[in-house]
Design an enzyme around this catalytic site. Structure first.
Site, PDB file in Angstrom:
ATOM      1  CB  CYS A 267      -7.884  67.502   2.686  1.00  0.00           C
ATOM      2  SG  CYS A 267      -9.676  67.719   2.571  1.00  0.00           S
TER       3      CYS A 267
ATOM      4  CB  CYS B  50     -10.582  68.296  -1.854  1.00  0.00           C
ATOM      5  SG  CYS B  50     -10.666  69.536  -0.559  1.00  0.00           S
TER       6      CYS B  50
ATOM      7  CG  ASP C  13      12.197  34.552 -23.279  1.00  0.00           C
ATOM      8  OD1 ASP C  13      12.024  33.404 -23.681  1.00  0.00           O
ATOM      9  OD2 ASP C  13      12.766  35.440 -23.947  1.00  0.00           O
TER      10      ASP C  13
ATOM     11  CG  ASP D 215      13.478  39.704 -25.466  1.00  0.00           C
ATOM     12  OD1 ASP D 215      12.962  38.572 -25.389  1.00  0.00           O
ATOM     13  OD2 ASP D 215      14.472  39.960 -26.163  1.00  0.00           O
TER      14      ASP D 215
ATOM     15  CG  ASP E  66       8.808  36.394 -24.049  1.00  0.00           C
ATOM     16  OD1 ASP E  66       8.720  35.165 -23.924  1.00  0.00           O
ATOM     17  OD2 ASP E  66       9.857  36.983 -24.381  1.00  0.00           O
TER      18      ASP E  66
END
Length: 742
Positions: free
Chosen positions: A18, A21, A428, A629, A633
């Site tokens: 649970c 724990c 971008d 990409d 960036d």
């Protein structure tokens, strides 16, 4: 952010049942000197520990977990080992203990049901001693795991689900034994053996159902692991050898037959084919591959025979990195889980106090200690906090898994949680919304003979590696034009080139070259100016023979991706502001923004200024996602609340982003936000149901409206319903695929 000198180790934890724990294991690990962070995932049964190299020794960490009352072992997140401990859970909660418990409990249940409905046929057929004989194996054999785990919790000075079950069922069992031994001359007293036996049976059934459901949350990882072939066909010394994947080395030439799964990451040296990469990138259609193209291990070869030079092995392969990213995301906690952790820390002790108050209240005020014990047992049983611990991690596991299967890699749970609240998406331009390489967008010939002008220009540039030359040659090939042999071709530095094609002396280049040649371009100048204003590059072709003359003009531009318009439209339908941040000139940025319908754009932005713009947007436009990409960036991706990188870009961008799109399709941005919203909705639903079971159930049990059997059934149902609700996320499908299919 952790210190750059820190290291990370993942442990597989056994014995947790649970949220309490998980919290106890986490606290124990954090006490180890040198440990910076410890994140325990109940659903995966793992702990990710970050700290100094001295602290992250397996012996120290395992000892800390054992001290908390659990078992642990180091777990390496690679393709050789499972990413979770579902297998161990299935061993702990297999079907047969539940079946045996149900078989032993059935006569007791029948007696209880008969009593409820006033049936007399069962009365006297099952003695108190037979009830004891049936209930005792269930209590102390099949239910021993609850005593063992509860004892470990007590030794650690904490409570958990097992402790609640052990105390509750022991109270009902002990009361029944007391009544049995004190019955007058064997007279039949009302016993409660059925209560203890049925509660244990229901808890076992709930854990079994829960474990089976949880195993489905890791199907994405298992599917990815299954993609890697075990053997490869390698060409060495002119011979084909069938060798294990582990024996392949960098530079090996691997043969991929038609229909086979690609064995390694590499570059095609010979052959061409169609490659099905759907299980890796989510791309539904096969991709054409020829010599020089990259292939990814795990994808499926089509009809062609390929020879591939190996470029990456083992943990450095794309498939291995994808698996690690998904595993890491599934193992990490979402910020909302911190609330659950705080509740879980005090939950079990509070429940025990409520149960004790219930016992005293019913005993002293009502005067019936049998009823008092049963009501306190009901409080203990219904309050088991399993569902609380499973609510968040199961939703995250399913959400990240289904996203990965459709080409959306979510690196951490925080990115998944934050993405649902994104109000602004900044893009971008080059390589993100556009193809990232120039294309011939317009050809204007003076004599209205476009094909002839295109043939001359392509012939002159045949063999050139210049991006604009490639664009012209590609356009000629698309029209199936027959190129001619060029002679005496030479470059004019920074301006263009000259040469001879079909007895014509030609010059192809920019305006500066035309000025040097005193070429009159006025006939097309107006069109050229308009195109340049829109951000296109212009080149001129002229003949230098006896009567020099202008032949035509070429306009080049980075064309929009086919899905870019749909990507922007989809985001705007979600109520998200779209922004373009470009380093290109004002005209080019304005042109792209207008064509796509982008709400706002910034032009001529230097790489170092992109992050500043993202920072400004965060201050005035809520949570911001940045999509890019390139290396330039990376700062903006890191600055954004959620960074989204294209896998077609640079590794730097992908490392800086929290989400990576395995296809260069900007429409997946909207899908990434959509899957985040759906996952977060499931988290909220799960937490609601987990809390509501306890908020409603505990008072009802304390007031005597729930008997322990019904409480046990409700507790088992709560955990199963939370996991099952999370599994409905597997039905999610990206809209980007629908747009491609159309």
């Amino acid at each position: 952010m952790n210190d750059q000198n820190s290291e990370q180790l993942t442990l597989a934890i056994q014995g947790m049942t649970c949220a309490s724990c998980a919290g106890r294991v986490e606290k124990s690990l954090l006490k180890v000197p040198g440990v910076i962070t410890a994140e325990v995932n109940l659903a995966l049964e793992t702990a990710q520990v970050t700290g100094s190299a001295e602290a992250l020794t397996p012996d120290k960490l395992v000892a800390a977990v054992v001290a908390a009352g659990y078992q642990a072992q180091p777990l390496n997140l690679d393709l050789e080992q499972p990413a979770n401990m579902v297998e161990s859970q299935q061993a702990d909660y297999s079907w047969w203990p539940t079946a045996v418990a149900a078989l032993l409990s059935f006569p007791l249940v029948l007696g209880m049901v008969a009593e409820w409905f006033g049936w007399t046929f069962w009365q006297g057929h099952i003695s108190g001693w037979l009830q004891w004989a049936l209930a005792t194996p269930v209590q102390f054999w099949l239910g021993w795991r609850f005593y063992s785990a509860g004892w470990h919790a007590l030794k650690a000075g904490a409570g958990n689900m097992d402790l609640l079950v052990a105390i509750g069922t022991s109270a009902a069992y002990g009361l029944s034994v007391y009544l049995l031994f004190n019955s007058a001359h064997g007279a039949m007293s009302h016993l409660y053996f059925e209560t203890s036996a049925i509660v244990i049976t229901l808890v076992l059934l709930g854990k079994w159902l829960e474990t089976r459901a949880k195993s489905k949350t890791t199907e994405a990882i298992r599917a990815l692991n299954a993609l890697r072939p075990e053997r490869a066909s390698v060409m060495r010394d002119g011979q084909e050898l069938q060798i294990p994947i582990a024996s392949v080395i960098l530079g090996d030439l691997v043969m991929i037959r038609p229909g086979e799964r690609v064995a390694v990451d590499g570059v095609i040296k010979q052959g061409d084919s169609q490659i099905d990469e759907s299980l890796i990138t989510g791309e539904s259609l096969p991709v054409t591959k020829t010599a020089g193209d990259k292939v990814t291990g795990g994808s499926i070869n089509g009809e062609g025979l390929l020879y591939v030079t190996t470029t990456a092995l083992g943990n450095e392969s794309v498939l291995a990195r994808i698996v690690r990213l998904v595993e890491s995301a599934q193992a990490k906690k979402a910020p909302i889980q911190r609330l659950v952790d705080k509740v879980s820390e005090v939950f079990v002790p509070i429940v025990i106090v409520i149960a004790f108050i219930t016992l005293l209240a019913w005993g002293f005020i009502g005067g019936d200690w049998q009823v008092a014990i049963l009501n306190s047992v009901a409080v203990l049983v219904i309050a088991c906090p399993c569902a609380l611990g499973l609510a968040t991690p199961t939703a995250i596991m399913v959400g990240t898994g289904v996203a990965a299967r459709h080409g959306i890699l979510i690196k951490d749970a925080e990115a998944l949680e934050l993405a649902h609240a994104v109000k602004t998406v900044a893009f971008d331009k080059t390589g993100t919304l556009t193809e990232g390489h120039p294309k011939l967008v317009k050809l204007v010939s003076v004599a209205d003979n476009d094909d002839q002008v295109l043939t001359l220009a392509a012939s002159l540039q045949a063999g050139s590696e210049h991006p604009l030359a490639k664009a012209v040659i590609h356009a000629a090939r698309e029209k199936s034009l027959v190129l001619q042999v060029a002679e005496d071709v030479h470059a004019v530095s920074g301006k263009g080139l000259k040469g001879k094609v079909a007895r014509l002396d030609l010059a192809l280049g920019n305006a500066s070259l035309m000025q040097d040649l005193a070429m009159d371009v006025s006939i097309l100048q107006a069109q050229a100016n308009a195109l340049q204003t829109e951000g296109y590059s212009v080149s001129w072709l002229c003949s230098l023979n006896d009567q020099p003359r202008l032949l035509g003009m070429f306009a080049f531009g980075d064309t929009l991706k086919p899905t870019a318009v749909a990507a922007i439209s989809s985001l705007q339908q979600q109520g998200i502001l779209t922004v373009l941040i470009s380093g290109d000139n004002q005209g080019s940025a304005a042109n792209v923004a207008a064509k796509l319908g982008i709400d706002k754009f910034y032009a001529q932005v230097l790489p170092e200024d992109k992050a500043n713009i993202v920072r400004e947007l965060k201050e005035g436009a809520g949570l911001v996602a940045m999509v890019g990409d390139g290396i330039n960036d990376a700062p903006a991706l890191a600055e954004a609340n959620v960074g989204i990188a294209m896998s077609s870009g640079t590794d730097v961008a992908m490392h800086a982003a929290g989400i990576t799109l395995m296809r260069g399709n900007p429409a997946l941005v909207s899908d990434a936000i959509d899957v985040s919203r759906r996952t977060y909705a499931k988290i909220r639903q799960n937490l609601f149901w987990a809390f509501i079971y306890n908020v409603v159930g505990i008072p009802l049990a304390a007031l005597g409206f729930l008997n322990p059997v019904i409480a046990g059934a409700a507790m088992a149902l709560s955990s199963f319903s939370v996991v099952s609700n999370a599994l409905t996320l597997k039905l999610w499908r990206p809209k980007a695929d629908e747009q491609v299919d159309k």
